[in-house]
Design a protein around this motif. Structure first.
Motif, mmCIF file in Angstrom:
data_model
loop_
_atom_site.group_PDB
_atom_site.id
_atom_site.type_symbol
_atom_site.label_atom_id
_atom_site.label_comp_id
_atom_site.label_asym_id
_atom_site.label_seq_id
_atom_site.Cartn_x
_atom_site.Cartn_y
_atom_site.Cartn_z
ATOM 1 N N PRO A 1 12.948 15.073 48.589
ATOM 2 C CA PRO A 1 12.310 14.542 49.793
ATOM 3 C C PRO A 1 12.202 13.018 49.835
ATOM 4 O O PRO A 1 12.043 12.447 50.905
ATOM 5 C CB PRO A 1 10.914 15.178 49.788
ATOM 6 C CG PRO A 1 10.919 16.230 48.756
ATOM 7 C CD PRO A 1 12.097 16.001 47.864
ATOM 8 N N GLY A 2 12.316 12.367 48.689
ATOM 9 C CA GLY A 2 12.297 10.909 48.659
ATOM 10 C C GLY A 2 13.635 10.279 49.016
ATOM 11 O O GLY A 2 13.690 9.102 49.375
ATOM 12 N N LYS A 3 14.714 11.049 48.917
ATOM 13 C CA LYS A 3 16.064 10.520 49.164
ATOM 14 C C LYS A 3 16.790 11.228 50.300
ATOM 15 O O LYS A 3 17.818 10.747 50.771
ATOM 16 C CB LYS A 3 16.915 10.660 47.901
ATOM 17 C CG LYS A 3 16.432 9.867 46.717
ATOM 18 C CD LYS A 3 17.338 10.128 45.522
ATOM 19 C CE LYS A 3 16.878 9.410 44.281
ATOM 20 N NZ LYS A 3 17.740 9.714 43.140
ATOM 21 N N ASP A 4 16.316 12.403 50.675
ATOM 22 C CA ASP A 4 16.967 13.214 51.710
ATOM 23 C C ASP A 4 15.988 13.414 52.868
ATOM 24 O O ASP A 4 14.771 13.368 52.675
ATOM 25 C CB ASP A 4 17.352 14.587 51.160
ATOM 26 C CG ASP A 4 18.306 14.502 49.982
ATOM 27 O OD1 ASP A 4 19.370 13.893 50.124
ATOM 28 O OD2 ASP A 4 17.965 15.058 48.914
ATOM 29 N N GLN B 1 21.781 13.241 53.685
ATOM 30 C CA GLN B 1 21.920 13.692 52.296
ATOM 31 C C GLN B 1 22.265 12.508 51.411
ATOM 32 O O GLN B 1 23.237 11.789 51.677
ATOM 33 C CB GLN B 1 23.013 14.756 52.212
ATOM 34 C CG GLN B 1 23.163 15.372 50.847
ATOM 35 C CD GLN B 1 24.062 16.600 50.857
ATOM 36 O OE1 GLN B 1 24.657 16.955 51.873
ATOM 37 N NE2 GLN B 1 24.158 17.257 49.726
ATOM 38 N N HIS B 2 21.471 12.324 50.347
ATOM 39 C CA HIS B 2 21.726 11.199 49.445
ATOM 40 C C HIS B 2 23.031 11.414 48.673
ATOM 41 O O HIS B 2 23.359 12.527 48.281
ATOM 42 C CB HIS B 2 20.550 10.958 48.496
ATOM 43 C CG HIS B 2 20.430 11.942 47.370
ATOM 44 N ND1 HIS B 2 19.826 13.172 47.515
ATOM 45 C CD2 HIS B 2 20.831 11.864 46.082
ATOM 46 C CE1 HIS B 2 19.855 13.806 46.359
ATOM 47 N NE2 HIS B 2 20.465 13.044 45.472
ATOM 48 N N ARG B 3 23.730 10.339 48.525
ATOM 49 C CA ARG B 3 24.964 10.273 47.740
ATOM 50 C C ARG B 3 24.882 9.014 46.884
ATOM 51 O O ARG B 3 24.062 8.138 47.156
ATOM 52 C CB ARG B 3 26.192 10.188 48.665
ATOM 53 C CG ARG B 3 26.353 11.348 49.631
ATOM 54 C CD ARG B 3 26.640 12.613 48.896
ATOM 55 N NE ARG B 3 27.035 13.688 49.810
ATOM 56 C CZ ARG B 3 27.167 14.933 49.449
ATOM 57 N NH1 ARG B 3 26.938 15.301 48.200
ATOM 58 N NH2 ARG B 3 27.521 15.842 50.309
ATOM 59 N N PRO B 4 25.746 8.884 45.884
ATOM 60 C CA PRO B 4 25.730 7.635 45.110
ATOM 61 C C PRO B 4 25.989 6.436 46.021
ATOM 62 O O PRO B 4 27.003 6.387 46.721
ATOM 63 C CB PRO B 4 26.872 7.818 44.102
ATOM 64 C CG PRO B 4 27.024 9.311 43.981
ATOM 65 C CD PRO B 4 26.697 9.862 45.344
ATOM 66 N N ALA B 5 25.040 5.533 46.110
ATOM 67 C CA ALA B 5 25.139 4.282 46.873
ATOM 68 C C ALA B 5 25.316 4.479 48.380
ATOM 69 O O ALA B 5 25.764 3.574 49.068
ATOM 70 C CB ALA B 5 26.268 3.406 46.322
ATOM 71 N N ALA C 1 26.172 4.272 55.073
ATOM 72 C CA ALA C 1 26.159 5.683 55.452
ATOM 73 C C ALA C 1 27.558 6.078 55.882
ATOM 74 O O ALA C 1 28.364 5.229 56.279
ATOM 75 C CB ALA C 1 25.175 5.936 56.591
ATOM 76 N N TYR C 2 27.830 7.364 55.814
ATOM 77 C CA TYR C 2 29.113 7.870 56.309
ATOM 78 C C TYR C 2 28.934 9.284 56.818
ATOM 79 O O TYR C 2 27.932 9.945 56.559
ATOM 80 C CB TYR C 2 30.204 7.795 55.232
ATOM 81 C CG TYR C 2 30.026 8.764 54.088
ATOM 82 C CD1 TYR C 2 30.652 10.015 54.098
ATOM 83 C CD2 TYR C 2 29.241 8.436 52.987
ATOM 84 C CE1 TYR C 2 30.489 10.906 53.041
ATOM 85 C CE2 TYR C 2 29.080 9.311 51.936
ATOM 86 C CZ TYR C 2 29.701 10.543 51.970
ATOM 87 O OH TYR C 2 29.539 11.421 50.929
ATOM 88 N N HIS D 1 27.786 0.227 57.801
ATOM 89 C CA HIS D 1 27.262 -0.729 56.816
ATOM 90 C C HIS D 1 26.213 -1.579 57.519
ATOM 91 O O HIS D 1 26.548 -2.354 58.422
ATOM 92 C CB HIS D 1 28.387 -1.610 56.249
ATOM 93 C CG HIS D 1 29.385 -0.837 55.447
ATOM 94 N ND1 HIS D 1 29.169 -0.495 54.133
ATOM 95 C CD2 HIS D 1 30.588 -0.320 55.774
ATOM 96 C CE1 HIS D 1 30.205 0.195 53.684
ATOM 97 N NE2 HIS D 1 31.081 0.319 54.666
ATOM 98 N N LEU D 2 24.965 -1.405 57.125
ATOM 99 C CA LEU D 2 23.889 -2.201 57.676
ATOM 100 C C LEU D 2 23.824 -3.525 56.934
ATOM 101 O O LEU D 2 24.094 -3.589 55.725
ATOM 102 C CB LEU D 2 22.541 -1.475 57.511
ATOM 103 C CG LEU D 2 22.380 -0.143 58.216
ATOM 104 C CD1 LEU D 2 21.015 0.450 57.888
ATOM 105 C CD2 LEU D 2 22.554 -0.297 59.717
ATOM 106 N N PRO D 3 23.436 -4.581 57.640
ATOM 107 C CA PRO D 3 23.250 -5.859 56.927
ATOM 108 C C PRO D 3 22.120 -5.727 55.907
ATOM 109 O O PRO D 3 21.148 -4.990 56.130
ATOM 110 C CB PRO D 3 22.862 -6.848 58.038
ATOM 111 C CG PRO D 3 22.751 -6.077 59.295
ATOM 112 C CD PRO D 3 23.133 -4.654 59.036
ATOM 113 N N LYS D 4 22.285 -6.382 54.797
ATOM 114 C CA LYS D 4 21.243 -6.374 53.770
ATOM 115 C C LYS D 4 19.998 -7.054 54.331
ATOM 116 O O LYS D 4 20.104 -8.014 55.086
ATOM 117 C CB LYS D 4 21.699 -7.113 52.505
ATOM 118 C CG LYS D 4 22.869 -6.460 51.791
ATOM 119 C CD LYS D 4 22.389 -5.319 50.971
ATOM 120 C CE LYS D 4 23.553 -4.751 50.172
ATOM 121 N NZ LYS D 4 23.228 -3.557 49.486
ATOM 122 N N GLU D 5 18.836 -6.517 53.992
ATOM 123 C CA GLU D 5 17.580 -7.104 54.456
ATOM 124 C C GLU D 5 17.499 -8.566 54.000
ATOM 125 O O GLU D 5 17.843 -8.882 52.879
ATOM 126 C CB GLU D 5 16.383 -6.321 53.891
ATOM 127 C CG GLU D 5 16.258 -4.908 54.454
ATOM 128 C CD GLU D 5 15.954 -4.878 55.947
ATOM 129 O OE1 GLU D 5 15.097 -5.658 56.407
ATOM 130 O OE2 GLU D 5 16.576 -4.080 56.653
#
Length: 170
Positions: free
Chosen positions: A58-61, A79-83, A121-122, A164-168
Motif C-alpha cells: 500500500p505504500g508503493k501501489d 503498480q510499483h516497478r524498479p524505478a 511511469a509507463y 517522465h515528470l520533471p524532478k522536484e
C-alpha cells in the motif's frame, strides 16, 4: 436515463477482497464485446492481477475503484516497478465514459507518483484504444515502443507509452 455526474461517483483507494476478480471480469467482458479479444486476454489480465495481489504494498501501489450507487463502475491501478510505476487496468463501464472520470483518475495517478517521489511511469495498450491513448498523451505520456501482437486472439499492435515528470525543484 439519468445523467451521471462526476460528483456522484465515489473513488476508493483501499484494495478490498473481490476487487481484483471484478477487474478481471470487467476486462474479459468488455474487451470481448468491444474489441473481439478472447480468453487469452482475460488470462493475461488475470496473470497480471495475480502478480499485483501477491506483491501489493500500500505504500508503493495504489488502486482507484470507482463506485456509483453501490456499483463498481471503473478502475485504475498503479503498480510499483524498479524505478518506475506502471499504469494498468484503466477501464470504465461504457455509460461512465465521457463524464470526466478518466481525467480525474489520471490526475490522481500523477499526484500519487509525486507523493511517492517517482518521476517515471509507463503503460502498455493496443492501437485500438484510441480514446485512452488520447487521454494518456494529454497527460504527457509519449509513445516509446510498438510491436505486432497476436496475444489477444487477433492481430494488433501493442504500444508502450512512457511519462517522465520533471524532478522536484528543477
Amino acid at each position: 436515463m439519468k445523467t451521471i455526474a462526476l460528483d456522484d461517483i465515489t473513488i476508493r483507494t483501499q484494495l478490498l477482497p473481490g476487487d481484483l476478480g471484478y477487474v478481471a471480469y470487467l476486462h474479459g467482458d468488455l474487451y470481448t464485446k468491444e474489441n473481439g479479444y478472447g480468453l487469452s486476454f482475460e488470462s493475461y489480465v488475470l496473470s497480471g492481477l495475480g502478480e499485483f495481489g501477491h506483491d501489493y504494498d500500500p505504500g508503493k501501489d495504489r488502486i482507484w475503484m470507482c463506485e456509483h450507487e453501490g456499483k463498481k463502475v471503473g478502475f485504475l491501478l498503479a503498480q510499483h516497478r524498479p524505478a518506475a510505476v506502471q499504469l494498468r487496468y484503466f477501464i470504465f463501464l461504457p455509460e461512465y465514459r465521457g463524464v470526466g472520470l478518466g481525467k480525474k483518475l489520471m490526475t490522481g495517478f500523477i499526484d500519487f507518483m509525486k507523493q511517492c517521489g517517482v518521476s517515471h511511469a509507463y503503460l502498455w495498450t493496443t492501437d485500438e484504444q484510441l480514446a485512452a491513448i488520447s487521454l494518456y498523451t494529454r497527460f504527457g505520456f509519449k509513445l516509446t515502443e510498438e510491436k505486432p501482437s497476436r496475444s489477444f486472439g487477433k492481430p494488433l499492435t501493442e504500444r508502450r507509452y512512457d511519462l517522465h515528470l520533471p524532478k522536484e525543484g528543477k
